[in-house]
Design an enzyme around this catalytic site. Structure first.
Site, short mmCIF file in Angstrom:
data_model
loop_
_atom_site.label_atom_id
_atom_site.label_comp_id
_atom_site.label_asym_id
_atom_site.label_seq_id
_atom_site.Cartn_x
_atom_site.Cartn_y
_atom_site.Cartn_z
N GLU A 298 38.82 42.06 50.26
CA GLU A 298 40.09 41.71 49.59
C GLU A 298 40.11 40.23 49.18
OE1 GLU A 298 41.90 44.38 48.98
OE2 GLU A 298 40.40 45.42 50.19
N ARG B 81 22.49 29.04 28.89
CA ARG B 81 22.15 29.05 27.46
C ARG B 81 22.50 27.72 26.78
NH1 ARG B 81 24.33 31.77 24.09
NH2 ARG B 81 22.69 32.73 22.87
N ASP C 54 25.10 29.68 17.72
CA ASP C 54 25.56 31.07 17.79
C ASP C 54 26.79 31.23 16.94
OD1 ASP C 54 23.62 31.51 19.61
OD2 ASP C 54 24.93 31.55 21.36
N PRO D 242 39.44 37.80 39.74
CA PRO D 242 40.25 38.23 38.59
C PRO D 242 41.47 37.34 38.37
CG PRO D 242 39.75 40.10 40.02
CD PRO D 242 39.31 38.86 40.75
N1 4GX Z 1 35.92 38.13 37.52
N2 4GX Z 1 35.91 40.31 41.68
C1 4GX Z 1 36.27 38.79 43.61
C2 4GX Z 1 37.16 39.64 45.72
C3 4GX Z 1 38.62 39.36 45.54
C4 4GX Z 1 39.58 40.37 45.74
C5 4GX Z 1 40.92 40.08 45.57
C6 4GX Z 1 40.34 37.85 45.06
C7 4GX Z 1 41.29 38.81 45.25
C8 4GX Z 1 35.93 39.30 39.39
C9 4GX Z 1 36.24 39.31 38.01
C10 4GX Z 1 36.14 40.42 40.33
C11 4GX Z 1 36.15 41.47 42.55
C12 4GX Z 1 35.41 39.15 42.40
C13 4GX Z 1 37.01 41.09 43.74
N3 4GX Z 1 39.03 38.11 45.20
N4 4GX Z 1 35.41 38.11 39.65
N5 4GX Z 1 36.45 39.95 44.47
N6 4GX Z 1 36.80 40.31 37.31
O1 4GX Z 1 36.52 41.48 39.87
O2 4GX Z 1 35.42 37.39 38.54
#
Ligand code: 4GX
Length: 247
Positions: free
Chosen positions: A117, A155, A170, A90
């Site tokens: 985490e 794609r 698209d 995220p």
């Molecule tokens: N877009 N996730 C990564 C592990 C994590 C936890 C804390 C870093 C800090 C996500 C998203 C996503 C869930 C993947 C937590 N990494 N990945 N994961 N939204 O939610 O890509």
């Protein structure tokens, strides 16, 4: 092989079906893309195959250890030194159609999926080329995000969508939402297909579709409309739409 994807994950089984159905399944059969999984647990060196540990400084949850991830990435790079490594998180750059297109120019992507985490910060510092987020919500791991990236990127690879279609056509590419689509029957429980689509008048149909794309976009995604390159005809159609909304 047009493009290779190596997914580094603790849950390789998650990828067996979703990427092998339908369009991506065909693309794999045709040799346009190759998707492999690498189980990070296979790169541990202790008896219990431990992949995570408690965070330094304390706190909740577990952190993915750096060494198994480093060895997994290095094993892929030993064969493919130029592979581009993406970590799904995220905290990453938001995934967008332009970013998907740019990634599709890479011959080889390594997608690192974190659990718990996340990964030890030194993975990001020394092993990851780019961090990408698929949206502002929290998943249980990076696996679904990796699938989204692979799907959106594939794609753009010539031949994946079939010879008569390309992702460049698209309407999202033109930063508008798509126009509404209909197929038979012409009347479903009193809901009729717009007359113009049955008319066979191709220029009238094109104009109607452009107008409805503009209508959908102005109603649902005014932010996209603000960025769109609009022709004089588009502006005229938008004025008509505005007037219709006042009636
Ligand atoms: N877009 N996730 C990564 C592990 C994590 C936890 C804390 C870093 C800090 C996500 C998203 C996503 C869930 C993947 C937590 N990494 N990945 N994961 N939204 O939610 O890509």
């Amino acid at each position: 092989m047009r493009m290779k994807f190596d997914i580094l994950t603790l849950f390789p089984n998650m990828f067996s079906s979703p990427l092998r159905e339908s369009i991506l399944g065909k693309a794999i059969e045709k040799g346009l893309i190759q998707i492999r999984t690498v189980n990070i647990r296979d790169f541990t060196s202790d008896k219990h195959q431990v992949v995570d540990d408690t965070p330094y400084g304390g706190g909740q949850g577990m952190v993915m250890k750096v060494e198994p991830i480093a060895r997994a990435i290095e094993s892929v790079k030993a064969q493919n030194p130029s592979a581009w490594t993406v970590y799904l998180t995220p905290q990453g750059k938001p995934l967008h159609q332009d970013l998907a297109r740019r990634l599709s120019t890479q011959p080889h992507l390594i997608l690192l999926c974190g659990r718990y985490e996340g990964v030890d910060e030194r993975v990001r510092e020394s092993l990851v080329d780019e961090e990408i987020s698929i949206g502002d919500y929290v998943l249980t791991g990076g696996e679904l995000a990796a699938m989204v990236v692979i799907d959106a990127v594939s794609r753009f690879i010539p031949g994946v969508l079939g010879s008569d279609r390309s992702a460049e056509e698209d309407s999202f590419y033109n930063s508008l939402l798509e126009y509404p689509q209909y197929t038979r029957p012409p009347n479903f429980r009193g809901h009729c297909v717009p007359e113009v689509l049955l008319s066979g008048n191709h220029s009238a149909i094109s104009l109607w579709r452009r107008k409805e794309a503009l209508r959908q976009t102005s109603l649902r995604r005014p932010d996209l409309l603000a960025k769109a390159e609009l022709t004089e005809e588009d502006k005229k159609l938008l004025e008509e739409i505005l007037k219709e909304n006042f009636n």
